[in-house]
Motif scaffolding. Sequence first.
Motif, PDB file in Angstrom:
ATOM      1  N   LEU A  19       0.824  -1.211   0.000  1.00 35.67           N
ATOM      2  CA  LEU A  19       0.000   0.000   0.000  1.00 35.67           C
ATOM      3  C   LEU A  19       0.859   1.263   0.000  1.00 35.67           C
ATOM      4  N   PHE A  20       1.920   1.257   0.802  1.00 37.63           N
ATOM      5  CA  PHE A  20       2.835   2.399   0.890  1.00 37.63           C
ATOM      6  C   PHE A  20       3.461   2.682  -0.473  1.00 37.63           C
ATOM      7  N   LEU A  21       3.907   1.644  -1.159  1.00 36.41           N
ATOM      8  CA  LEU A  21       4.553   1.814  -2.462  1.00 36.41           C
ATOM      9  C   LEU A  21       3.566   2.155  -3.574  1.00 36.41           C
ATOM     10  N   ALA A  22       2.288   1.866  -3.360  1.00 34.71           N
ATOM     11  CA  ALA A  22       1.261   2.179  -4.362  1.00 34.71           C
ATOM     12  C   ALA A  22       0.784   3.629  -4.260  1.00 34.71           C
ATOM     13  N   MET A  23       1.117   4.323  -3.181  1.00 39.11           N
ATOM     14  CA  MET A  23       0.615   5.683  -2.966  1.00 39.11           C
ATOM     15  C   MET A  23       1.209   6.743  -3.894  1.00 39.11           C
ATOM     16  N   PRO A  24       2.516   6.777  -4.141  1.00 47.87           N
ATOM     17  CA  PRO A  24       3.059   7.904  -4.919  1.00 47.87           C
ATOM     18  C   PRO A  24       2.382   8.174  -6.264  1.00 47.87           C
ATOM     19  N   PRO A  25       2.054   7.169  -7.084  1.00 45.76           N
ATOM     20  CA  PRO A  25       1.403   7.525  -8.359  1.00 45.76           C
ATOM     21  C   PRO A  25       0.053   8.217  -8.155  1.00 45.76           C
ATOM     22  N   LYS A  26      -0.641   7.866  -7.084  1.00 44.36           N
ATOM     23  CA  LYS A  26      -1.944   8.473  -6.827  1.00 44.36           C
ATOM     24  C   LYS A  26      -1.812   9.900  -6.291  1.00 44.36           C
ATOM     25  N   ALA A  37       9.544  14.534  -6.796  1.00 40.99           N
ATOM     26  CA  ALA A  37      10.652  14.676  -7.753  1.00 40.99           C
ATOM     27  C   ALA A  37      11.924  15.075  -7.020  1.00 40.99           C
ATOM     28  N   TRP A  38      11.802  15.981  -6.071  1.00 40.80           N
ATOM     29  CA  TRP A  38      12.953  16.422  -5.283  1.00 40.80           C
ATOM     30  C   TRP A  38      13.536  15.258  -4.482  1.00 40.80           C
ATOM     31  N   ARG A  39      12.694  14.278  -4.103  1.00 38.61           N
ATOM     32  CA  ARG A  39      13.137  13.088  -3.369  1.00 38.61           C
ATOM     33  C   ARG A  39      13.442  11.939  -4.337  1.00 38.61           C
ATOM     34  N   CYS A  40      13.672  12.251  -5.611  1.00 39.63           N
ATOM     35  CA  CYS A  40      14.117  11.294  -6.633  1.00 39.63           C
ATOM     36  C   CYS A  40      13.071  10.237  -6.981  1.00 39.63           C
ATOM     37  N   VAL A  41      11.821  10.645  -7.043  1.00 40.09           N
ATOM     38  CA  VAL A  41      10.754   9.728  -7.457  1.00 40.09           C
ATOM     39  C   VAL A  41      10.168  10.250  -8.758  1.00 40.09           C
ATOM     40  N   THR A  45       5.752   5.532 -17.129  1.00 40.87           N
ATOM     41  CA  THR A  45       4.639   4.894 -17.835  1.00 40.87           C
ATOM     42  C   THR A  45       5.222   3.999 -18.916  1.00 40.87           C
ATOM     43  N   THR A  46       4.908   2.723 -18.790  1.00 36.72           N
ATOM     44  CA  THR A  46       5.337   1.722 -19.760  1.00 36.72           C
ATOM     45  C   THR A  46       4.112   1.242 -20.527  1.00 36.72           C
ATOM     46  N   PRO A  54      -1.285   1.547 -21.276  1.00 35.75           N
ATOM     47  CA  PRO A  54      -0.299   2.269 -20.458  1.00 35.75           C
ATOM     48  C   PRO A  54      -0.375   1.822 -18.999  1.00 35.75           C
ATOM     49  N   ARG A  55       0.795   1.648 -18.399  1.00 36.77           N
ATOM     50  CA  ARG A  55       0.911   1.246 -16.989  1.00 36.77           C
ATOM     51  C   ARG A  55       1.854   2.221 -16.310  1.00 36.77           C
ATOM     52  N   THR A  56       1.378   2.886 -15.267  1.00 38.94           N
ATOM     53  CA  THR A  56       2.171   3.902 -14.590  1.00 38.94           C
ATOM     54  C   THR A  56       2.517   3.462 -13.184  1.00 38.94           C
ATOM     55  N   THR A  57       3.776   3.639 -12.829  1.00 39.06           N
ATOM     56  CA  THR A  57       4.259   3.325 -11.491  1.00 39.06           C
ATOM     57  C   THR A  57       5.274   4.384 -11.078  1.00 39.06           C
ATOM     58  N   ALA A  58       5.509   4.463  -9.788  1.00 38.29           N
ATOM     59  CA  ALA A  58       6.535   5.376  -9.272  1.00 38.29           C
ATOM     60  C   ALA A  58       7.804   4.584  -9.041  1.00 38.29           C
ATOM     61  N   VAL A  59       8.933   5.127  -9.471  1.00 40.43           N
ATOM     62  CA  VAL A  59      10.231   4.480  -9.255  1.00 40.43           C
ATOM     63  C   VAL A  59      11.240   5.536  -8.808  1.00 40.43           C
ATOM     64  N   SER A  60      12.209   5.095  -8.024  1.00 40.15           N
ATOM     65  CA  SER A  60      13.310   5.974  -7.647  1.00 40.15           C
ATOM     66  C   SER A  60      14.238   6.122  -8.838  1.00 40.15           C
ATOM     67  N   PHE A  61      14.820   7.290  -8.972  1.00 42.07           N
ATOM     68  CA  PHE A  61      15.739   7.525 -10.079  1.00 42.07           C
ATOM     69  C   PHE A  61      16.956   8.291  -9.603  1.00 42.07           C
ATOM     70  N   MET A  62      17.982   8.236 -10.432  1.00 44.50           N
ATOM     71  CA  MET A  62      19.185   9.028 -10.213  1.00 44.50           C
ATOM     72  C   MET A  62      19.491   9.738 -11.527  1.00 44.50           C
ATOM     73  N   PRO A  63      19.571  11.080 -11.501  1.00 45.71           N
ATOM     74  CA  PRO A  63      19.998  11.762 -12.723  1.00 45.71           C
ATOM     75  C   PRO A  63      21.453  11.423 -13.007  1.00 45.71           C
ATOM     76  N   PHE A  64      21.750  11.220 -14.270  1.00 44.28           N
ATOM     77  CA  PHE A  64      23.116  10.852 -14.647  1.00 44.28           C
ATOM     78  C   PHE A  64      23.380  11.382 -16.046  1.00 44.28           C
ATOM     79  N   ALA A  65      24.195  12.417 -16.141  1.00 38.55           N
ATOM     80  CA  ALA A  65      24.491  13.075 -17.412  1.00 38.55           C
ATOM     81  C   ALA A  65      23.170  13.525 -18.041  1.00 38.55           C
ATOM     82  N   ASP A  66      22.858  13.057 -19.239  1.00 35.83           N
ATOM     83  CA  ASP A  66      21.656  13.487 -19.947  1.00 35.83           C
ATOM     84  C   ASP A  66      20.546  12.439 -19.874  1.00 35.83           C
ATOM     85  N   ARG A  67      20.572  11.623 -18.842  1.00 40.49           N
ATOM     86  CA  ARG A  67      19.594  10.537 -18.721  1.00 40.49           C
ATOM     87  C   ARG A  67      19.268  10.297 -17.261  1.00 40.49           C
TER      88      ARG A  67
END
Length: 169
Positions: A19-26, A37-41, A45-46, A54-67
Motif C-alpha cells: 500500500l505504501f509503495l502504491a501511494m506515490p502515483p496516486k 521529484a525532489w526526493r528522486c521519485v 509509464t510503460t 499504459p501502466r504507470t508506477t513510481a520508481v526511484s531515479f538518479m539523474p546521470f548526465a543526460d539521462r
Amino acid sequence: MTARPPTFVRERPRGLLRLFLAMPPKLYHGPFARLLAWRCVMLLTTTGRKTGLPRTTAVSFMPFADRWIIFSGFGIHSNWYRNILAHSEVTVRIGNRRWRATAHVVEDPARRRELMLRMRDYSRRCGPPIALRPLLRALRLFDYDAEIALAVAHAEELPVVEIVPHTRL
C-alpha cells in the motif's frame, strides 16, 4: 566482465508495504509532485506487455548526465521492468515535466555495480527524508537504508535501466 542480463529475484511486497509503495502515483500532483521529484521519485509509464495499455508506477531515479538511471529493487519480476523488456518506449514524469524516452537495460554487471554505487552515494538526497526514516523503520513500513544496502549487495544481478529522454511533452 561480459554482458549478462540481470538475475535478481525478490518476493513482491505485501500488506502495508504494498500500500505504501502504491501511494506515490496516486499523489503525484501539484506541489506533492515537485516534492516527490525532489526526493528522486519519477512516474514511469510503460506499455503493458500483455495488454498494450499504459501502466504507470513510481520508481526511484538518479539523474546521470543526460539521462536517468532506475533500479528494480524487486528484481526481474517487477512488472515495469518486464514491460520495458517488451516495449522500450516509455513516458517519464518528474515533477510537472514529462518526456517521451527510450529505456535501455544495462547488460554489463560491472556497469550495474558502478551505477548502484553511485546511487548509494546519491541516496541521501532521495527516498523518505532522513528525519522520517527511523519512524518508517520502527513501524516496519519501509527501511530505505536497508533497501539501498540490499541493492548494493546484489548490484551485479540487480536490473538497472538507463532512460534516455528524446521528446519533451
